[in-house]
Design a protein around this motif. Structure first.
Motif, short mmCIF file in Angstrom:
data_model
loop_
_atom_site.label_atom_id
_atom_site.label_comp_id
_atom_site.label_asym_id
_atom_site.label_seq_id
_atom_site.Cartn_x
_atom_site.Cartn_y
_atom_site.Cartn_z
N GLY A 68 9.97 -3.54 -35.56
CA GLY A 68 9.85 -2.70 -34.38
C GLY A 68 11.02 -2.91 -33.44
O GLY A 68 11.55 -1.94 -32.86
N ALA A 69 11.46 -4.15 -33.27
CA ALA A 69 12.61 -4.42 -32.42
C ALA A 69 13.87 -3.78 -32.98
O ALA A 69 14.72 -3.27 -32.23
N ILE A 107 9.22 10.52 -34.32
CA ILE A 107 8.52 10.58 -33.03
C ILE A 107 9.14 9.60 -32.05
O ILE A 107 9.30 9.90 -30.86
N LEU A 108 9.51 8.41 -32.52
CA LEU A 108 10.16 7.43 -31.65
C LEU A 108 11.52 7.95 -31.17
O LEU A 108 11.91 7.71 -30.02
N PHE A 109 12.23 8.66 -32.03
CA PHE A 109 13.51 9.26 -31.63
C PHE A 109 13.30 10.27 -30.51
O PHE A 109 14.02 10.27 -29.51
N VAL A 110 12.32 11.15 -30.67
CA VAL A 110 12.07 12.17 -29.66
C VAL A 110 11.59 11.52 -28.36
O VAL A 110 11.97 11.93 -27.26
N PRO A 137 5.36 11.04 -21.66
CA PRO A 137 5.38 9.66 -22.17
C PRO A 137 4.05 9.20 -22.72
O PRO A 137 3.98 8.57 -23.79
N TRP A 138 2.97 9.52 -22.03
CA TRP A 138 1.66 9.07 -22.50
C TRP A 138 1.20 9.86 -23.72
O TRP A 138 0.46 9.35 -24.56
N LEU A 139 1.66 11.12 -23.83
CA LEU A 139 1.33 11.91 -25.01
C LEU A 139 1.96 11.27 -26.25
O LEU A 139 1.31 11.15 -27.30
N PHE A 140 3.22 10.84 -26.13
CA PHE A 140 3.88 10.19 -27.27
C PHE A 140 3.17 8.90 -27.64
O PHE A 140 2.99 8.60 -28.83
N ILE A 141 2.78 8.12 -26.65
CA ILE A 141 2.09 6.86 -26.93
C ILE A 141 0.76 7.13 -27.64
O ILE A 141 0.39 6.43 -28.60
N VAL A 142 0.04 8.15 -27.19
CA VAL A 142 -1.24 8.51 -27.82
C VAL A 142 -1.03 8.97 -29.26
O VAL A 142 -1.77 8.58 -30.17
N VAL A 143 0.01 9.78 -29.49
CA VAL A 143 0.29 10.27 -30.85
C VAL A 143 0.65 9.12 -31.77
O VAL A 143 0.14 9.02 -32.91
N VAL A 181 9.36 -0.39 -22.70
CA VAL A 181 8.43 0.73 -22.91
C VAL A 181 8.39 1.12 -24.39
O VAL A 181 7.31 1.35 -24.96
N MET A 182 9.57 1.20 -25.01
CA MET A 182 9.63 1.59 -26.41
C MET A 182 8.99 0.54 -27.33
O MET A 182 8.34 0.89 -28.32
N LEU A 183 9.17 -0.74 -27.00
CA LEU A 183 8.54 -1.79 -27.79
C LEU A 183 7.02 -1.70 -27.70
O LEU A 183 6.31 -1.88 -28.70
N ALA A 184 6.52 -1.43 -26.50
CA ALA A 184 5.07 -1.27 -26.34
C ALA A 184 4.57 -0.10 -27.18
O ALA A 184 3.52 -0.18 -27.83
N ALA A 185 5.34 1.00 -27.18
CA ALA A 185 4.95 2.17 -27.95
C ALA A 185 5.03 1.93 -29.45
O ALA A 185 4.29 2.55 -30.23
N ALA A 186 5.92 1.03 -29.88
CA ALA A 186 6.08 0.74 -31.31
C ALA A 186 5.10 -0.33 -31.79
O ALA A 186 4.57 -0.25 -32.91
N TRP A 187 4.88 -1.36 -30.97
CA TRP A 187 4.04 -2.48 -31.40
C TRP A 187 2.55 -2.22 -31.26
O TRP A 187 1.76 -2.69 -32.08
N LEU A 188 2.15 -1.49 -30.21
CA LEU A 188 0.72 -1.25 -30.00
C LEU A 188 0.06 -0.59 -31.21
O LEU A 188 -1.02 -1.04 -31.65
#
Length: 313
Positions: free
Chosen positions: A198-199, A111-114, A63-69, A157-164
């Protein structure tokens, strides 16, 4: 009860007497928060599971790897735009049509799909395989409440990963401008746009991923199926749609799963992203593309709800 036991109860025969211990059981006298508190608890637990909080290091890696990418993509976009402005003068990034907020979700959609394919099974499959869901349901918590808590956790979690990354991109573009204040004043509308877009993307991928996870108790099976579906359908639909002209090609292009929310993103920004600029589906009316996104979001949501609403412990 036997006649002898009835006599003991009636007369208190000392030959059958024993010791009664007061072990301190008391009735609960606190505030009863009901189902809302249960949903909140499931939500909070889901967020922890999705991010690997409180678990081993291996659970945190993906999860954190995806967020970093995802964040790294936005940072690179900001650096490229900043370098262009410094080398070719203010506004060069816009004149050169470099990727910006409207392009980000198209670039990051796979990436969001994966990411969703990895997180959703963690939230649903483990509870069914290990029987934990039965413990949830013996409480005053309906199956729909459980599902709402888990779905909400993944959305958060997904919104945080998309909006950040979008916020980082905005700050990076503003920081690279000659006057950050003027840039923010001129582009402040990008904020509600990328929040709304993003939503749209997150709701779509989250619901589809959770529906996939609801059909199996094996996390790997659910993740591989969804990733494989995207990996196989995308080149097939893109290739076939490019060879067929007219409405047939346009509708075939609509089955490119990663592009379904991106078409709505384009309408929100009123700009065509680099990912969908060559997609024949972009020639269809806007209401058709919005209705298609809604059907692919509401439909799986209805099936998912139906699968869980009848669960009993």
């Amino acid at each position: 009860m036997s006649d002898r036991m009835k006599e003991v109860v009636r007369t208190g025969d000392p030959g059958m007497s024993g010791t009664v211990f007061d072990i301190g059981y008391r009735s609960y006298a606190g505030v009863r928060e009901g189902r809302a508190r249960g949903i909140t608890a499931v939500f909070q637990d889901g967020v922890r599971i999705a991010l690997g909080v409180g678990r081993g290091g291996r659970a945190k890696i993906l999860p954190w790897l995806f967020i970093v990418v995802l964040t790294g993509i936005a940072l690179i976009m900001a650096l490229i735009a900043g370098a262009a402005d410094r080398m070719a003068g203010p506004g060069a990034a816009e004149r050169m049509d470099l990727p910006s907020h409207n392009d980000y979700y198209g670039i990051a959609s796979i990436i969001l799909f994966v990411f969703a394919a990895v997180v959703a099974p963690e939230l649903l499959c483990r509870d069914r395989r290990e029987g934990t869901i039965n413990l949830y349901l013996v409480r005053p918590l309906a199956p729909t409440d459980y599902l709402l808590g888990r779905w909400g956790a993944m959305i958060a979690v997904m919104l945080a990963a998309a909006w950040l990354p979008q916020l980082i991109l905005l700050l990076g573009l503003a920081g690279g401008a000659t006057s950050p204040g003027d840039y923010l004043q001129a582009h402040w509308l990008d904020v509600p746009r990328f929040l709304a877009a993003g939503a749209v993307v997150v709701t779509f991928v989250t619901t589809l991923a959770m529906l996939t996870a609801s059909f199996t108790t094996r996390r790997a099976y659910a993740a591989i199926f969804l990733v494989g579906l995207v990996a196989i359908s995308t080149p097939f639909t893109v290739g076939v749609a490019s060879e067929i002209d007219g409405p047939a090609g346009q509708w075939i292009s609509m089955f490119t799963l990663t592009n379904i929310p991106v078409h709505v993103n384009d309408m929100i920004f009123r700009e065509i992203s680099e990912v969908t600029e060559d997609a024949p589906a972009g020639q269809l009316p806007e209401w058709v593309r919005v209705a298609w996104w809604f059907a692919w979001t509401a439909g799986p949501a209805a099936v998912l709800w139906r699968r869980y609403r009848r669960l009993t412990p």
